[in-house]
Design an enzyme around this catalytic site. Sequence first.
Site, short mmCIF file in Angstrom:
data_model
loop_
_atom_site.label_atom_id
_atom_site.label_comp_id
_atom_site.label_asym_id
_atom_site.label_seq_id
_atom_site.Cartn_x
_atom_site.Cartn_y
_atom_site.Cartn_z
CB ILE A 622 -16.78 -23.47 3.16
CG1 ILE A 622 -16.05 -22.59 2.14
CG2 ILE A 622 -18.26 -23.16 3.20
CD1 ILE A 622 -16.10 -21.10 2.43
CE LYS A 694 -7.42 -17.14 2.88
NZ LYS A 694 -6.49 -16.05 3.20
CD GLU A 698 -17.96 -7.34 6.26
OE1 GLU A 698 -18.46 -6.41 5.60
OE2 GLU A 698 -18.40 -7.71 7.35
#
Length: 731
Positions: A622, A694, A698
């Site tokens: 993150i 990643k 979505e």
Amino acid sequence: MSPQPQAAVGAPLSRVDGRLKVTGQALYAAEHDVDGAVHAVIVDAAIGLGRIMSINSGAAEALPGVLKVIHHHNAPKLPYRDNSGSNNPPGRRLRVFQDDQVLFHGQPVAVVVATTLEAAQHGASLVKVGYDAEQSSTDLTEAEPDEPTNYARGDAEAALRSAAVRLDLTYRTARNHHNPMEPHATIARWNGDRLTVWDKTQWVVGTQTELAAVLGLDIDAVRVISPFVGGGFGSALRCWPHVVVAALAARETKRPVKLVLSRKQMYLGTGFRPSYEYRLRLGSDRRGRLSAAAHELDAETSSYETFTESILAAGQMLYSMPNVSQAYRTVPLDVPTPLYMRGPGFQTASFVIESAMDELAHKVGVDPIELRRRNEPNEDESSGLPFSTRRLRECYTVGAREFGWHRRNPRPRSTREGDWLIGRGMAAGVYDTARMPAQARARLDADGTAVVDAAATDMGPGTYTSQTQVAADALGLTVRTVTFRLGDSLYPPTPPHGGSMTMASVGSATLDACNKVRRQAIQLAVEDRESPLYGVPTADIVVRGGRLHVKNNPALGETYQRLLARNDRTHLEADGSFAPPSGPERHSFYGYNATFAEVAVDAALGLVRVRRVLGVYDAGRIISPKLADSQALGGMVGGIGTALLEHTVTDHRDGRIVNANLADYLVPVNADIPDLKAIYLDGEDREADPLGVKGLGELVMIGVAPAIANAVFNATGRRIRELPITAEALL
């Protein structure tokens, strides 16, 4: 080289462009001040299918301020040249003003250009169009589908026949529209044979390529500028006909032209999530171990283009089973072309698969989380590849603990608070970890500040901020001394700002460019006899706060400013790039989540209220926790909308959209938004990209709708297989 200190990446920083936005200084597509700009308003087709028999524009042309009315009788023929990389298949585009055909209700049939917006709007209302109307086909359930796209492994039919437990379920999902806050808008200006457009787009390179193809220009003759986008959700991933109309109108009137779609027009020509009819048959043993699944699905597309999305992937790899068959059929209708909408494909598949898994769990008497654990695969069974990372089990564990899953009564309709039935549900989610080639350029100036350029976009997730964080750490600078510039096709090319690929793709290119600049500076220092770092091995040097120093001896070093000044260098510059490894993939790349929801359903009225939603994400590294939370909470809100509110209604007599406004097309408002919480598993995916990310945008929406539907079943005992969930379905 020694690892660079990471001060910015991972820090919960506020948006670097936040002040511009809250003070109104951030300029969106329609707000750019282009000298001499006039206004254009599109006239929309009033029929769903047929031909234009006549256009009477005399009253409009006589109106003071009107400069021109353009339609298929007087518009120039456009070459629609195929440029390699065009984001719309050649020969299948909607060719605006090129013939008399009407292919869907709301298709542009004319445009009025005037010196004021009011004159253009009035002029558009005066244009009279005569039609030879035919009966349009807009109902998914009554039209003839195309040949299917098939997938199979094992023998699903035989396995289903022999399965101890079988389910045969049909689901229907409504068409959804993106409804971003900022309307689609374009300003077009010609300078000789060169075109500049200020456009609401999620892909400046794609719009540049498409305009060049349609207008018959070299790609470098078109410049696209889009520094800020007020939401897109996928609706701005391609160059729509109104962009071509603006460019055409500007060329015909020899004036810069501004064209802003009305809210109603955004339902007519900027895409939508297609509706689906999706049959799923599952087979398992009596303990819930899956043996087979058969997927048969129909999806709407337009008659002039075939739109497909990645709806099959989840059914091939999310759960372990030896026998799978899939048949995906598009159904050509007299409608505008659908487009990717947040969580494309996976969002719809998730609702079907995760609702069915919940139904199977109830039928075999197994906890829904335990059922999913029993069917966890060891590899991607669609490809035979190992997962780069897959921590779905951990998502279940953390989510169950934080949500209080043990307090859920598995017996439907067993928990009540006064008039309200209380239910809890969960669902798994998966989304492809997309990566595409990207480039960036970094420049370190003699004053110790840096500028990084890439033709990326920021429609809200915080591209400006996250890229600045990556650049600052790679260069060893503070965030306030780094400027990231985006949204201009003159900058190094990047992929679409969609599919959750920006951080992995553009971020990795930014990292590469900034690493190269930092290494240039280090090399300059170790070769400079006057530098305190002269002769020091480059691998021992790091940069922090704009100062190069030996990793274990911070006192031995100097600043970028001193180094560059002494060497008479105005700047250091480097181009960076990223591309996924060539050749076959060695891993299966996906992000995962577990979503938990609690609902209250009015026992007498059937009204559903979401009380709380928790999402736990396996999304790699993150970069910016504050931005990640913004993405996650927004995705949950979108999932609530899909589950309970959003539904585009079509009058099948003529293809007219009945609720083309925000009064009748319902989206969640503050009163609908409960307690939302996101948790991110600590980790990274270095197989996917150098940053270890990643993608998140979505993934955070996927799983919300089925978690809510499963909670509704737990509350009421009523299975809902059609979205949105309405009060009528629960009464």
